[in-house]
Design a protein around this motif. Structure first.
Motif, short mmCIF file in Angstrom:
data_model
loop_
_atom_site.label_atom_id
_atom_site.label_comp_id
_atom_site.label_asym_id
_atom_site.label_seq_id
_atom_site.Cartn_x
_atom_site.Cartn_y
_atom_site.Cartn_z
N VAL A 275 -2.74 -1.05 -2.93
CA VAL A 275 -3.29 0.30 -2.76
C VAL A 275 -2.26 1.31 -3.24
O VAL A 275 -1.07 1.20 -2.91
CB VAL A 275 -3.65 0.59 -1.28
N ASP B 17 -7.94 -6.37 5.02
CA ASP B 17 -6.71 -6.72 4.30
C ASP B 17 -6.87 -7.95 3.43
O ASP B 17 -6.30 -8.03 2.33
CB ASP B 17 -5.57 -6.96 5.30
N LEU C 141 0.47 3.11 5.04
CA LEU C 141 0.86 3.45 3.68
C LEU C 141 2.37 3.65 3.61
O LEU C 141 2.94 4.37 4.42
CB LEU C 141 0.14 4.72 3.23
N GLN D 153 0.86 -1.18 0.00
CA GLN D 153 0.00 0.00 0.00
C GLN D 153 0.90 1.24 0.00
O GLN D 153 1.71 1.42 0.91
CB GLN D 153 -0.92 -0.02 1.22
#
Length: 520
Positions: free
Chosen positions: A191, A185, A211, A37
Motif C-alpha cells: 500500500v 491483509d 501506515l 504499507q
C-alpha cells in the motif's frame, strides 16, 4: 534538443517517449523489498504522481521501462523481481469536489472499471463491499495479493476547507472505504498513499493497519524533488543553455537556481532538494520565473496566517521555532497555520536542535518567500493595488522622489482594515512596514532592524541613502531627532551619495500616516 518532462506524470509515457528522467528507482527498491504499507506527504507539483506511476509500473512487472535505472541493477539477482501483481491505483486528482457526492462518484467510476476487468457482473452493495469483492476476485484469478496505490488522497479535503460539512462528509467516506480493508491483509501485498498534507491521516486510515509514514524519514527525504547532485548529473546541457540565454556564467546560473528553487528539506540531516516543477520550467523557458507559486494562489493559507496573528518576520528571517508535532499532523480546526504551511511547501526545515528536539522553520527559497509576501501584502493593506505600488515605490526610491515615496506609504497605511481585535494596528503597522521593505529589497539594498539602538530601516541605491525611523502616535520631529541623537547617519559621512533622514509617524486611531519630516 532534449525533452523536458513538464507535466508528465505517467512513468510509461516518460520512458517510452524518451523524456529526461531523474532516476528515483532506488527508493522504489527500498520500499518494495519489504512490502508494507506507506504514507508520503509532499507539496503539490513535487513529483508524487510520477513516483506513484513508477511504483505501478514496477508492480505490473514492466521490466523494460526500467532498463538503465538503478533498480535494474539492484534486482539483477532477485528471481522474484518483475512479477506482475494486481494493481489498483486511486487517482483523486481529476475531479471537482465542491459538490456533495463527487468523491463517491470517482470511487464508483473506479470500482466499475475494475469490476469489468475482473468480470464481476454485479455492482451491488456499498463502495467498500464492492472493493473487497474486487480484491477477492483478483486473488482468486491471479493467485497474487493486490497492490493499492492512492495519489492525492487529500484533494477532496483541501478543496472543501471552506465548507466544513462537505469536508466532514468526505472524511467519513474515506474512513468508511479504507476501514473496510481491515482484516484483508492476506489479500494485500503493498500500500502506498500520497497527498499534500497529513490531513486527518490517523483517523482516515486508522483501520488500514498501521501506515508507515515516511514523510520525514531521512532515507526517503530525496524521493521527490531534485538534489544538487541530480541537477549537475542530469541537466548540465540545460544549465549551460540557460546561462547562455541569460548572458551569465554557469556558476552564476547555478547560484541563481539555488536561491530561487532549492532549499526544501524533509529531514533535518537530509539533503535539500529543488522544486522539480520550477526547475524544469526554468530550463524550458530559459528564464528564472516564479513558476510553482503562480500555479496556485494560497488564499486559504493567507487567510489563516493573517487571522492567526503570526509574526511574518519570523518566516522570512527563519526564526520560527516549533516542535515535531507541528510538522506531523494537521487539524482543520487548528488555528496555528504552521503545520499546514510546512506540509504544503511554504515552509521548510531550516535547522534542528537535538537537545531540545526543536526545529527552525522558514521559507525554502526566494520564489516562495517573495511569492508568499506578495500574497500577504493585500491582506494587510486590502484597499491598495499592491503590485503597482511596490514598483512605483521602487521608481521613487531610485529617483530620489521623496513626495512620491510619501504618497505610496500614505496609500498603503490607509488600506489597513478595521478589525475587532483589541489593538490590531500595532500588528498591521509592523507587518506592513516589514513587507514593504523586504519586497523592495529585491530591487535595492534594503535592511530592516527592529532592535533598540539601531535604525528602523536603511535603503541604499546608486545615488541615495535613506534612513527611516518609524513611530506610532508620536511626532515626526521625535522620529527625526532619534536619527540625529543616535548618529545613524555617521557611517555615511564620507559617502558621496545623498543621505535623506526621514522621520515617519502613524496615527493608530485614524489608521493614517500622520507625520513625515525629512532632513538632509
Amino acid at each position: 534538443m532534449r525533452k523536458i518532462p513538464i507535466g508528465i506524470q505517467g512513468f510509461e509515457k516518460l520512458r517510452t517517449e524518451k523524456f529526461l528522467y531523474v532516476d528515483k528507482t532506488e527508493y522504489i527498491y527500498r520500499l518494495v523489498r519489504n512490502g508494507g504499507q506507506y504514507f508520503l506527504s509532499r507539496p503539490r507539483r513535487f513529483g508524487k504522481s510520477l513516483f506513484v506511476s513508477s511504483l505501478k509500473a514496477y508492480w505490473e512487472g514492466k521490466k523494460d521501462l526500467f532498463q538503465g535505472c538503478r533498480i535494474a541493477v539492484l534486482e539483477e539477482d532477485n528471481s522474484d523481481a518483475w512479477t506482475k501483481y494486481p494493481v489498483f491505483l486511486f487517482d483523486f486528482s481529476g475531479k471537482n469536489y465542491q459538490q456533495k457526492g463527487a468523491l463517491e462518484e470517482i470511487l464508483d467510476e473506479q470500482m466499475r472499471r475494475w469490476e469489468k476487468e475482473y468480470k464481476i457482473l454485479a455492482s451491488a452493495g456499498s463502495l467498500e463491499e464492492r472493493f473487497r469483492n474486487i480484491l477477492l476476485a483478483a486473488f482468486e484469478q491471479t493467485g497474487r495479493r493486490s497492490v493499492i496505490l492512492a495519489d492525492e488522497y487529500d484533494k477532496s479535503l483541501l478543496e472543501t476547507m471552506d465548507h466544513p460539512a462537505l469536508e466532514e462528509h468526505n472524511k467519513a467516506v474515506f474512513k468508511g472505504f479504507f476501514s473496510s480493508l481491515k482484516g484483508y491483509d492476506e489479500y494485500i501485498q503493498f500500500v502506498f498513499i500520497t497527498g499534500v498534507t497529513k490531513f486527518e491521516k490517523v483517523s482516515i486510515f486508522s483501520d488500514l493497519n498501521q501506515l508507515n509514514d515516511i514523510s520525514l524519514m531521512e532515507d526517503f527525504s530525496g524521493c521527490c524533488g531534485i538534489t544538487e547532485k541530480e541537477l549537475l548529473v542530469n541537466f548540465m546541457p540545460e544549465i549551460e543553455e540557460l546561462a547562455g540565454r541569460q548572458g551569465i556564467s554557469v556558476d552564476e546560473c547555478l547560484r541563481m537556481l539555488r536561491n530561487k528553487y532549492d532549499g526544501y528539506r524533509f529531514h533535518y540531516t537530509g539533503e535539500s532538494v529543488y522544486n522539480p516543477f520550477s526547475l524544469l520550467k526554468s530550463f524550458y523557458d530559459k528564464d528564472f520565473g516564479s513558476y510553482w507559486f503562480e500555479t496556485g494562489t494560497p488564499t486559504f493559507l493567507v487567510k489563516k496566517l493573517r487571522s492567526s496573528g503570526l509574526d511574518v518576520r519570523k518566516l522570512a528571517d527563519r526564526t520560527l521555532y516549533v516542535n515535531e508535532t507541528s510538522l506531523s499532523d494537521y487539524r482543520a480546526d487548528n488555528p496555528d497555520p504552521v503545520p499546514l504551511m510546512f506540509q504544503t511547501g511554504y515552509l521548510t526545515i531550516a535547522g534542528y536542535e537535538p537537545k531540545r528536539r526543536r526545529y527552525t522553520l522558514g521559507f525554502p527559497n526566494e520564489e516562495v518567500k517573495y511569492g508568499m509576501l506578495e500574497s500577504l501584502m493585500p491582506a494587510y493593506s486590502s484597499d491598495v493595488a499592491y503590485g503597482t505600488d511596490i514598483y512605483t515605490l521602487d521608481e521613487y526610491v531610485e529617483s530620489g522622489d521623496l513626495e512620491g515615496i510619501r504618497s505610496v506609504f500614505t496609500a498603503l497605511f490607509a488600506g489597513i482594515p478595521y478589525t475587532e481585535d483589541r489593538n490590531p494596528f500595532e500588528h498591521y503597522f509592523q507587518t506592513v512596514v516589514y513587507l514593504v521593505f523586504t519586497l523592495l529589497g529585491r530591487f535595492v539594498l534594503c535592511e530592516m532592524h527592529t532592535f533598540s539602538g539601531r535604525i528602523d530601516c536603511k535603503v541604499e541605491t546608486g545615488d541615495y541613502i535613506y534612513l527611516f525611523e518609524f513611530k506610532r502616535d508620536d511626532t515626526a520631529e521625535s522620529a527625526l531627532n532619534q536619527i540625529d541623537e543616535m548618529q545613524y547617519a555617521l557611517p555615511f559621512a564620507a559617502d558621496s551619495r545623498k543621505v535623506f533622514k526621514i522621520g515617519v509617524t502613524f496615527d493608530s486611531q485614524k489608521r493614517i500616516l500622520d507625520g513625515w519630516k525629512v532632513s538632509e
